[in-house]
Design an enzyme around this catalytic site. Structure first.
Site, short mmCIF file in Angstrom:
data_model
loop_
_atom_site.label_atom_id
_atom_site.label_comp_id
_atom_site.label_asym_id
_atom_site.label_seq_id
_atom_site.Cartn_x
_atom_site.Cartn_y
_atom_site.Cartn_z
N HIS A 77 0.80 -1.22 0.00
CA HIS A 77 0.00 0.00 0.00
C HIS A 77 0.84 1.27 0.00
O HIS A 77 0.30 2.37 -0.16
CB HIS A 77 -0.93 -0.01 1.21
CG HIS A 77 -1.73 -1.26 1.33
ND1 HIS A 77 -1.38 -2.28 2.20
CD2 HIS A 77 -2.81 -1.71 0.66
CE1 HIS A 77 -2.23 -3.27 2.07
NE2 HIS A 77 -3.11 -2.95 1.14
N CYS A 99 3.16 -1.39 -4.45
CA CYS A 99 2.70 -1.67 -5.80
C CYS A 99 3.15 -0.55 -6.73
O CYS A 99 3.00 0.64 -6.39
CB CYS A 99 1.17 -1.78 -5.81
SG CYS A 99 0.48 -1.94 -7.47
N HIS A 127 -7.09 5.06 5.24
CA HIS A 127 -6.58 3.87 4.54
C HIS A 127 -5.07 4.02 4.35
O HIS A 127 -4.56 5.12 4.12
CB HIS A 127 -7.27 3.73 3.18
CG HIS A 127 -6.96 2.45 2.47
ND1 HIS A 127 -5.80 2.28 1.74
CD2 HIS A 127 -7.62 1.27 2.40
CE1 HIS A 127 -5.78 1.06 1.23
NE2 HIS A 127 -6.88 0.43 1.62
N GLU A 129 -3.00 3.30 2.01
CA GLU A 129 -2.56 3.88 0.74
C GLU A 129 -2.75 5.39 0.75
O GLU A 129 -1.86 6.15 0.33
CB GLU A 129 -3.34 3.27 -0.43
CG GLU A 129 -2.92 3.80 -1.78
CD GLU A 129 -3.73 3.24 -2.92
OE1 GLU A 129 -3.90 3.97 -3.93
OE2 GLU A 129 -4.19 2.08 -2.83
N SER A 224 -10.20 -5.25 3.18
CA SER A 224 -9.75 -5.14 1.79
C SER A 224 -10.65 -4.15 1.04
O SER A 224 -11.81 -4.44 0.75
CB SER A 224 -9.80 -6.51 1.10
OG SER A 224 -9.65 -6.37 -0.30
N SER A 225 -10.10 -2.99 0.72
CA SER A 225 -10.88 -1.95 0.04
C SER A 225 -11.44 -2.44 -1.29
O SER A 225 -12.62 -2.25 -1.59
CB SER A 225 -10.02 -0.70 -0.16
OG SER A 225 -10.71 0.28 -0.91
#
Length: 332
Positions: A77, A99, A127, A129, A224-225
């Site tokens: 993330h 990622c 979140h 990320e 898990s988004s």
């Protein structure tokens, strides 16, 4: 549609970024031995985290919990510059599993901040990320989530703004927010679509499942988004839909008066969990298995060079993101 049938989505499950991140932890364990510390969950799936813990990975909430000088993997993330700086201060041996599509959003945030633009980051507050991207330019980034947030922004309409998005959002919902921004701001730019190809492909497949089946089940963890967005997409397109972390969480009441079940999995959910759910459905009479025709995925992200074999110099590869094992009794 066959009576008591299951249709498996294509594509589903692991994306290239998830395969790469998991492979990085496995490779780090092979090279360095246990323990290898991982900041946050490497990907948002409890089964994967448990399996890696069994192999010797230690998951921590903060780089401050990692012993000085130890191997530390950053999750898929991404992290903020502040986290990188703190890790450097502790002389951690960092391996970055961010990622590449998330890294792209970080780079865009840096560029737009340098250009003096206010950055509107469409995403879920808190979140991991979003927290990582926000850390690139905290004084220039505003996190928004809905069209109501757009209306509440205390910015002049001629403010130079740039729009970035969390990679795992619902494409349709995000587009509505972006359209509201375009309608309001006269000097708005966006670098393109930040929602990752895998999220888009899985959401498109789920739309078809929702149209053709009575019930849609999405395999994935509650944190898990992208999995949660897939459930929302199925419901938005007329199907009853539920998140199923594994077959033990299947509620038999969901199957009442249902003759066809569509099954997919979030980008961080392993195929073994899909196989377990399909096997449980077969026990309950849903034993006619079909496969959806969908987008093929052949994206592969390379592993970091520092994980190369010390003898051969070869960098290990990860399996193709579109590689999907057939479920037991499945027919192609």
């Amino acid at each position: 549609m066959n009576t008591s049938s299951v249709v498996l989505a294509q594509p589903r499950g692991f994306c290239a970024g998830v395969r790469r991140a998991i492979g990085i932890v496995e490779r780090a364990l092979d090279l360095h031995g246990a323990p290898v510390y991982v900041r946050k969950e490497i990907v948002h799936n409890h089964h994967i985290v448990s399996e890696l813990q069994r192999r010797g990975a230690v998951f921590v909430d903060s780089e401050e919990e990692v012993p000085e000088g130890a191997v530390c993997v950053f999750s898929a993330h991404g992290v903020s510059p502040g986290v990188r700086s703190a890790a450097a201060d502790r002389q951690l041996d960092v391996i970055d599993a961010t990622c590449p599509l998330v890294s792209k959003v970080h780079q865009e945030a840096v560029r737009f901040a340098r250009d003096g633009r206010t950055i509107l980051l469409v995403g879920h507050e808190g979140h991991e990320e979003v927290e990582g991207v926000l850390g690139e330019a905290p004084d220039r980034i505003i996190v928004i989530e809905t069209e109501d947030d757009v209306r509440r922004l205390g910015l002049p309409d001629d403010t130079p703004v740039a729009v970035l998005t969390q990679t795992t959002l619902s494409f349709d919902e995000t587009e509505r927010v972006v359209e509201a921004l375009r309608a309001r701001f006269t000097d708005l730019i966006t670098p393109g679509d930040d929602i990752c190809y895998a999220s888009q492909n899985r959401q498109n497949a789920v739309k078809d499942l929702a149209r053709d089946n009575d019930l849609v089940l999405i395999v994935g963890s509650h944190n898990s988004s992208n999995s949660l967005r897939m459930v929302e997409v199925a419901r938005d397109h007329g199907a009853a839909a539920h998140l199923v972390p594994d077959e033990e969480h299947l509620d038999l009441a969901w199957l009442k008066d249902v003759s066809s079940v569509g099954v997919s999995a979030g980008a961080s959910a392993p195929e073994i969990l899909v196989i377990g759910l399909v096997a449980r459905l077969a026990e309950l009479g849903f034993d006619q298995i079909g496969f959806q025709r969908g987008a093929a995925e052949d994206v592969v992200f390379s592993m970091p060079g520092r994980l190369a074999d010390p003898v051969t110099g070869r960098i290990p590869s990860t399996p193709l993101a579109g590689e999907i094992a057939p479920a037991p009794g499945g027919k192609r």
